[in-house]
Motif scaffolding. Structure first.
Motif, mmCIF file in Angstrom:
data_model
loop_
_atom_site.group_PDB
_atom_site.id
_atom_site.type_symbol
_atom_site.label_atom_id
_atom_site.label_comp_id
_atom_site.label_asym_id
_atom_site.label_seq_id
_atom_site.Cartn_x
_atom_site.Cartn_y
_atom_site.Cartn_z
ATOM 1 N N MET A 1 56.694 8.109 5.794
ATOM 2 C CA MET A 1 57.999 8.031 6.407
ATOM 3 C C MET A 1 57.728 7.537 7.881
ATOM 4 O O MET A 1 56.814 7.955 8.568
ATOM 5 N N SER A 2 58.627 6.500 8.161
ATOM 6 C CA SER A 2 58.220 5.656 9.466
ATOM 7 C C SER A 2 58.964 6.578 10.366
ATOM 8 O O SER A 2 60.254 7.235 10.141
ATOM 9 N N LYS A 3 58.410 6.750 11.881
ATOM 10 C CA LYS A 3 59.244 7.200 12.980
ATOM 11 C C LYS A 3 59.209 6.439 13.997
ATOM 12 O O LYS A 3 58.188 5.518 14.253
ATOM 13 N N ASN A 4 60.256 6.570 14.876
ATOM 14 C CA ASN A 4 60.293 5.648 16.128
ATOM 15 C C ASN A 4 59.376 6.378 17.178
ATOM 16 O O ASN A 4 59.506 7.909 17.105
ATOM 17 N N ASN A 5 58.509 5.906 18.007
ATOM 18 C CA ASN A 5 57.695 6.685 18.869
ATOM 19 C C ASN A 5 57.671 5.932 20.265
ATOM 20 O O ASN A 5 57.227 4.870 20.546
ATOM 21 N N PRO A 6 58.525 6.525 21.165
ATOM 22 C CA PRO A 6 58.843 6.314 22.350
ATOM 23 C C PRO A 6 57.536 5.952 23.259
ATOM 24 O O PRO A 6 57.170 4.674 23.897
ATOM 25 N N ILE A 7 56.220 6.832 22.955
ATOM 26 C CA ILE A 7 55.209 6.587 23.817
ATOM 27 C C ILE A 7 54.462 5.340 23.432
ATOM 28 O O ILE A 7 54.176 4.485 24.089
ATOM 29 N N VAL A 8 54.351 5.243 22.054
ATOM 30 C CA VAL A 8 53.668 3.917 21.505
ATOM 31 C C VAL A 8 54.827 2.899 21.869
ATOM 32 O O VAL A 8 53.902 1.744 22.121
ATOM 33 N N ALA A 9 55.880 2.904 21.944
ATOM 34 C CA ALA A 9 56.698 1.635 22.247
ATOM 35 C C ALA A 9 56.459 1.254 23.788
ATOM 36 O O ALA A 9 56.521 0.118 23.657
ATOM 37 N N ILE A 10 56.391 2.125 24.458
ATOM 38 C CA ILE A 10 55.901 1.817 25.979
ATOM 39 C C ILE A 10 54.676 1.205 26.073
ATOM 40 O O ILE A 10 54.504 0.351 26.677
ATOM 41 N N LEU A 11 53.640 1.788 25.275
ATOM 42 C CA LEU A 11 52.273 1.131 25.392
ATOM 43 C C LEU A 11 51.955 0.022 24.664
ATOM 44 O O LEU A 11 51.299 -0.725 25.142
ATOM 45 N N THR A 12 53.010 -0.319 23.823
ATOM 46 C CA THR A 12 52.846 -1.503 22.935
ATOM 47 C C THR A 12 54.262 -2.539 23.360
ATOM 48 O O THR A 12 54.237 -3.639 22.463
ATOM 49 N N LEU A 13 54.678 -2.387 24.248
ATOM 50 C CA LEU A 13 56.027 -3.205 24.688
ATOM 51 C C LEU A 13 57.000 -3.465 23.537
ATOM 52 O O LEU A 13 57.635 -4.365 23.571
ATOM 53 N N GLY A 14 56.969 -2.321 22.923
ATOM 54 C CA GLY A 14 58.280 -2.381 21.961
ATOM 55 C C GLY A 14 57.999 -2.256 20.413
ATOM 56 O O GLY A 14 58.806 -1.855 19.566
ATOM 57 N N GLU A 15 56.787 -2.211 20.039
ATOM 58 C CA GLU A 15 56.250 -2.205 18.832
ATOM 59 C C GLU A 15 56.295 -0.673 18.258
ATOM 60 O O GLU A 15 56.246 -0.629 16.978
ATOM 61 N N GLY A 16 56.722 0.193 18.937
ATOM 62 C CA GLY A 16 56.578 1.575 18.613
ATOM 63 C C GLY A 16 57.827 1.878 17.975
ATOM 64 O O GLY A 16 58.121 3.130 17.446
ATOM 65 N N TRP A 17 58.813 1.204 18.123
ATOM 66 C CA TRP A 17 60.088 1.358 17.145
ATOM 67 C C TRP A 17 60.062 1.124 15.654
ATOM 68 O O TRP A 17 60.915 0.281 15.217
ATOM 69 N N HIS A 18 59.127 1.803 15.189
ATOM 70 C CA HIS A 18 58.563 1.634 13.829
ATOM 71 C C HIS A 18 59.674 1.810 12.814
ATOM 72 O O HIS A 18 59.933 1.239 11.771
ATOM 73 N N ASN A 19 60.446 2.893 12.883
ATOM 74 C CA ASN A 19 61.646 3.194 12.194
ATOM 75 C C ASN A 19 62.707 2.030 11.983
ATOM 76 O O ASN A 19 63.208 1.619 11.142
ATOM 77 N N ASN A 20 62.736 1.431 13.267
ATOM 78 C CA ASN A 20 64.011 0.593 13.572
ATOM 79 C C ASN A 20 63.504 -0.789 12.544
ATOM 80 O O ASN A 20 64.124 -1.551 11.986
ATOM 81 N N HIS A 21 62.006 -1.265 12.748
ATOM 82 C CA HIS A 21 61.599 -2.118 11.954
ATOM 83 C C HIS A 21 61.668 -2.115 10.481
ATOM 84 O O HIS A 21 61.992 -2.853 9.706
ATOM 85 N N HIS A 22 61.298 -0.821 9.870
ATOM 86 C CA HIS A 22 61.550 -0.626 8.483
ATOM 87 C C HIS A 22 63.074 -0.613 8.092
ATOM 88 O O HIS A 22 63.121 -0.994 6.828
ATOM 89 N N ALA A 23 64.135 -0.299 8.981
ATOM 90 C CA ALA A 23 65.379 -0.292 8.654
ATOM 91 C C ALA A 23 65.690 -1.629 8.486
ATOM 92 O O ALA A 23 66.680 -1.930 7.697
ATOM 93 N N PHE A 24 65.437 -2.344 9.537
ATOM 94 C CA PHE A 24 65.736 -3.798 9.606
ATOM 95 C C PHE A 24 64.785 -4.892 9.524
ATOM 96 O O PHE A 24 64.312 -5.435 10.449
ATOM 97 N N PRO A 25 63.840 -5.028 8.513
ATOM 98 C CA PRO A 25 62.652 -5.657 8.634
ATOM 99 C C PRO A 25 62.854 -7.250 8.927
ATOM 100 O O PRO A 25 61.594 -7.701 9.447
ATOM 101 N N ASN A 26 64.134 -8.096 8.661
ATOM 102 C CA ASN A 26 64.211 -9.254 9.085
ATOM 103 C C ASN A 26 64.539 -9.586 10.498
ATOM 104 O O ASN A 26 64.593 -10.600 11.026
ATOM 105 N N SER A 27 64.788 -8.438 11.302
ATOM 106 C CA SER A 27 65.347 -8.419 12.663
ATOM 107 C C SER A 27 64.137 -8.814 13.700
ATOM 108 O O SER A 27 62.995 -8.184 13.510
#
Length: 69
Positions: A1-27
């Motif tokens: 199961m994917s989860k959004n991770n704000p700490i990873v998102a900050i460190l990777t400039l947005g790539e940590g919003w992993h659940n959003n990516h799985h919910a909308f893979p073409n976005s």
């Protein structure tokens, strides 16, 4: 199961919003709310405005609304 991770998102400039990516893979945008930093999206937006990116896909506002079962 994917989860959004704000700490990873900050460190990777947005790539940590992993659940959003799985919910909308073409976005092209992973951060769907104002507080979800996504510098990759800002770069794509810049490229689009310069005419260097086109057919940029985003989920509709209806798709972003939470659904109840």
């Amino acid at each position: 199961m994917s989860k959004n991770n704000p700490i990873v998102a900050i460190l990777t400039l947005g790539e940590g919003w992993h659940n959003n990516h799985h919910a909308f893979p073409n976005s092209a945008r992973f951060g769907h709310y104002w507080w979800q930093l996504d510098l990759g999206w800002l770069f794509i937006l810049l490229l689009q405005r310069l005419g260097l990116a086109w057919n940029v896909k985003l989920p509709s506002s209806d798709q972003l609304q939470p659904t109840s079962i």
